[in-house]
Enzyme design. Structure first.
Site, PDB file in Angstrom:
ATOM      1  NE  ARG A  22      -9.978  -7.968   1.682  1.00  0.00           N
ATOM      2  CZ  ARG A  22     -10.312  -9.185   1.264  1.00  0.00           C
ATOM      3  NH1 ARG A  22     -11.296  -9.345   0.415  1.00  0.00           N
ATOM      4  NH2 ARG A  22      -9.645 -10.237   1.714  1.00  0.00           N
ATOM      5  NE  ARG A  24      -3.395  -2.141   3.058  1.00  0.00           N
ATOM      6  CZ  ARG A  24      -4.485  -2.660   2.515  1.00  0.00           C
ATOM      7  NH1 ARG A  24      -5.048  -2.052   1.496  1.00  0.00           N
ATOM      8  NH2 ARG A  24      -5.007  -3.775   2.996  1.00  0.00           N
ATOM      9  CG  HIS A  69       1.536  -8.529   3.863  1.00  0.00           C
ATOM     10  ND1 HIS A  69       1.881  -8.655   5.194  1.00  0.00           N
ATOM     11  CD2 HIS A  69       0.563  -7.588   3.820  1.00  0.00           C
ATOM     12  CE1 HIS A  69       1.145  -7.838   5.918  1.00  0.00           C
ATOM     13  NE2 HIS A  69       0.349  -7.168   5.122  1.00  0.00           N
TER      14      HIS A  69
END
Length: 797
Positions: free
Chosen positions: A412, A382, A442
């Site tokens: 998401r 992100r 991640h």
């Protein structure tokens, strides 16, 4: 007991209900009078944001399973249908509590101090006239009435959109249902004319002026409602040729996904509810009657008001003392490059205490502009919509560096933002990998390859949080900047996997999921159990966001049964039950809910006196260990371990933000009683300020008085200190970090203050420090004694 019984459902809490328990703790901060009023409002807004995501993801997933006829039970023995029923019923009283507190407590309290959400009918005539003009000129043109009658189909209702349901009739005609969407691009809080800090909600303004919008109709009822749609929409990656196409398709499908929650005004008439439930295909249990404003998230804007007396004291992230610019020749300049500083010793940064711009962003900026840098690689999960991180990578490419970026498209609710960054990077000619089949990436890692006099050097960043400048101001995250070649070589393999065919299963230092991490964590937990059985030192302390993986829970149970003392600091989801007789009596589960979101992952294994410390991106959840690419790094420098010890010890003694789980899964908040308040986040802010005031050195000034927990930061030797254990005994300070940066050379702290420290005649403590008030403090480790000497004498000498 028979250890095979540890897989039985009574030993496991439900994942979904555990997450709702976390949301209840967030809500509790929003109703806790110890927080100032605007801080409470912030938590109420976060509760709305969090539960919206919970219904979109978790309830949406359960609904899909029920629809598909899935009956497989979870480790706690519940089917999807049973979970769905329990989750919905557990959520209902939480929403009632939020609404009741807002209506009866917080809204009136804010009004008493001048911040008022006014009822439209309570305004005077002149104010209503001015607002009517504002409505006609600015709001009405943006509205679209969507009628439902024989000539008009039922309108599409978008996810999380706030709407008005209007029942109306013309004289002698049937009732018509009209949906009016509250425009999301208009301010939700409309200023009341001739006032300061007083507002009306835009939905109330629209309702009060419907005669202008729907002229000639007899308005029978106006009610507010909002729908929540399932976000668990997926396509089969195995049969798709392009992951970008998958994500674009998922985003489109999400718009039309199944409705999993319908929130309505508490007094909405049955006719409107019947129309909505029938055409949105929801049943009565999915309808939530709300007494409050339904959506609290827009109240975040009130936190921007200049009312410091109604908030917690502000905090500005600080520079890291080892990365401070220094004054010289009338200008601010850096005496060494950030690469020189990293090579001199690993740096531990801790956000939001340390500024992202001055640490991680500076690392990437330097890599982009340093002529000796050959390549820059980064993994983006992100990032901010105006990301300086991305710009640094673009600058690096423009400056001739080899740049490779992994952007995870399946992050998401950030998919659209990440898609835009992929296109931007590719337009700049940068090679972008954007996901792997079956795995999410991640890791929070970056690698810089630099040509130096003694050869090519690798500089690495391994963190617990995203490369996101905005969240770095509100999320507690750690990051290690290191020139350790083993770490760099391991990261090289990870980045090669993003663009290559396979992930290597051999790593020197990093724990990498899904190939080595589960196995190594399991080995370390079992090793502690073996030490405990043999009567050696054994302890585990783990700080994660979630503990969901049943296999790790079982391993922790077995370690507890072997006698290992275990503290788990788990922010939200936790399947493990502590305090069960003969099973988990040695396990305590803590949860910290503070002004910043606890997001850092720290792992401590005592290992019979030779401790292991790790930080990284992975929680102990099945998805992290088996279905994501994760990276966890050892922290080996004593001075950095001391900071981690400080963080854990202060966390476990917090009596303001800490909750402790009971064996039935409920939580009790720790309160200070007659003791001084110890707030972990306030403590770390103070420690950061103190380190900055001290100058060059570690990022936090460790307060030894707060370290009551016996964490080891370096191996414990079985050999005693030779010679007389008195004040004349030499104290080894050979870790080389005591260089005096004032220019007077290298001087040991222990040499400088030799008259204040000695080896006591003790089987427990290796060092003693004479304090300024004539008292003595005793320490088991050299690092502890060193920190105390600094605290006592550095500022006065």
């Amino acid at each position: 007991m028979n250890e095979s019984d540890l897989t039985e459902p009574p030993y496991y809490l439900n994942r979904e209900l555990s997450e709702l328990d976390y949301q209840e703790r967030v809500l509790s901060e929003g109703t806790n009078d110890r927080n100032p009023p605007l801080e409470r409002l912030r938590f109420l807004a976060f509760f709305t944001k969090n539960t919206d995501e919970f219904f979109m993801k978790r309830v949406g997933g359960l609904t899909q399973q029920v629809t598909a006829g899935v009956t497989v039970t979870t480790p706690d023995g519940r089917t999807p249908s049973e979970q769905l029923d329990e989750v919905i019923e557990a959520a209902r009283p939480l929403f009632r509590r939020q609404d009741t507190y807002w209506q009866t407590e917080l809204k009136p309290e804010l009004a008493d101090v001048g911040i008022a959400i006014r009822e439209y009918d309570d305004l005077n005539g002149e104010q209503r006239d001015q607002l009517r003009t504002y409505f006609e000129e600015s709001v009405l043109p943006t509205l679209t009435p969507l009628a439902f009658d024989p000539a008009h189909p039922f309108p599409f209702i978008s996810n999380l959109s706030l709407s008005l349901a209007v029942l109306s009739t013309e004289t002698g005609e049937d009732t018509t249902f009209t949906r009016i969407k509250i425009p999301p691009n208009q301010p939700r809080l409309v200023d009341v004319p001739d006032t300061s800090e007083q507002y009306v909600l835009i939905e109330d303004l629209i309702e009060a002026n419907l005669d202008m919008f729907l002229p000639g109709l007899d308005i029978l009822d106006v009610s507010k409602f909002r729908v929540t749609r399932n976000a668990e929409v997926r396509r089969n990656e195995e049969v798709a040729e392009d992951l970008v196409e998958i994500i674009e398709d998922v985003l489109e499908q999400r718009r039309f996904a199944t409705v999993v929650r319908l929130e309505v005004d508490a007094d909405m008439p049955d006719e409107s509810i019947s129309i909505l439930t029938e055409h949105l295909d929801v049943d009565d249990r999915e309808v939530f009657h709300r007494e409050g404003p339904i959506d609290y998230e827009d109240f975040f804007t009130l936190l921007e008001l200049e009312r410091p007396n109604l908030k917690l004291p502000s905090w500005t992230p600080q520079p890291h003392p080892r990365l401070l610019p220094q004054a010289g020749d009338g200008r601010i300049e850096t005496t060494t490059t950030i690469f020189d500083e990293i090579r001199a010793g690993d740096i531990l940064v801790h956000h939001p205490y340390h500024a992202f711009d001055g640490t991680v962003q500076r690392f990437l900026d330097a890599a982009a502009n340093d002529p000796d840098v050959l390549a820059v690689k980064a993994a983006i999960y992100r990032t901010a919509s105006d990301s300086k991180v991305i710009q640094s990578l673009i600058d690096a490419a423009d400056n001739g560096k080899q740049v490779a970026v992994m952007v995870e498209l399946k992050a998401r609710f950030d998919e659209r933002n990440n898609l835009e960054w992929v296109r931007r990077l590719e337009e700049e000619g940068i090679h972008v990998a954007y996901g792997t089949v079956g795995l999410k990436t991640h890791t929070k890692t970056a690698l810089v390859v630099r040509r130096e006099e003694d050869g090519v050097q690798l500089y690495s960043h391994v963190g617990t949080g995203n490369y996101h400048s905005k969240t770095a101001k509100g999320y507690c995250d750690l990051g290690l900047l290191t020139a350790d070649r083993d770490v760099g070589q391991d990261l090289t393999k990870v980045f090669n996997f993003f663009t290559g065919p396979t992930l290597d299963e051999r790593f020197r230092k990093l724990l990498i999921a899904p190939v080595t991490m589960r196995e190594r964590f399991t080995e370390m937990v079992r090793r502690e159990a073996d030490h405990a059985r043999a009567g050696r030192r054994a302890r585990i302390v783990v700080k994660v966001n979630g503990l969901e993986d049943p296999k790790m829970v079982e391993e922790l149970y077995r370690a507890s049964m072997a006698g290992v003392d275990i503290d788990l600091i788990v922010r939200d989801i936790c399947r493990l039950r502590p305090g069960l007789e003969d099973v988990s009596e040695n396990i305590t589960v803590h949860s910290i809910i503070g002004r910043f979101l606890e997001h850092a992952r720290i792992f401590y294994f005592e290992n019979a006196g030779d401790p292991d410390w790790y930080i990284g991106s992975a929680d102990w959840m099945t998805r992290n260990l088996d279905y994501r690419v994760e990276a966890v790094t050892p922290v080996e420098a004593t001075r950095l371990r001391n900071q981690l010890r400080f963080i854990l010890a202060a966390s476990l003694t917090d009596n303001r933000r800490r909750w402790v789980m009971q064996s039935d899964g409920t939580y009790e908040q720790v309160t200070p009683g007659d003791e001084p308040v110890r707030d972990i986040q306030e403590i770390l802010m103070t420690a950061t300020d103190a380190a900055l005031e001290r100058g060059y050195g570690p990022g936090m000034e460790v307060d030894m008085d707060l370290i009551v927990e016996d964490f080891l930061i370096e191996p414990v030797s079985d050999e005693g200190v030779e010679g007389d254990r008195d004040s004349s005994a030499a104290i080894d300070d050979s870790d080389g970090y005591e260089e005096d940066h004032s220019g007077s050379g290298t001087v040991s702290v222990f040499d400088r203050y030799a008259e204040h420290c000695y080896h006591p005649d003790s089987e427990t403590y290796e060092w003693a420090v004479r304090t300024g008030d004539g008292d003595r403090r005793y320490f088991k480790t050299r690092d502890g004694a060193r920190a105390r000497l600094r605290a006592e004498y550095e500022t006065s000498s």
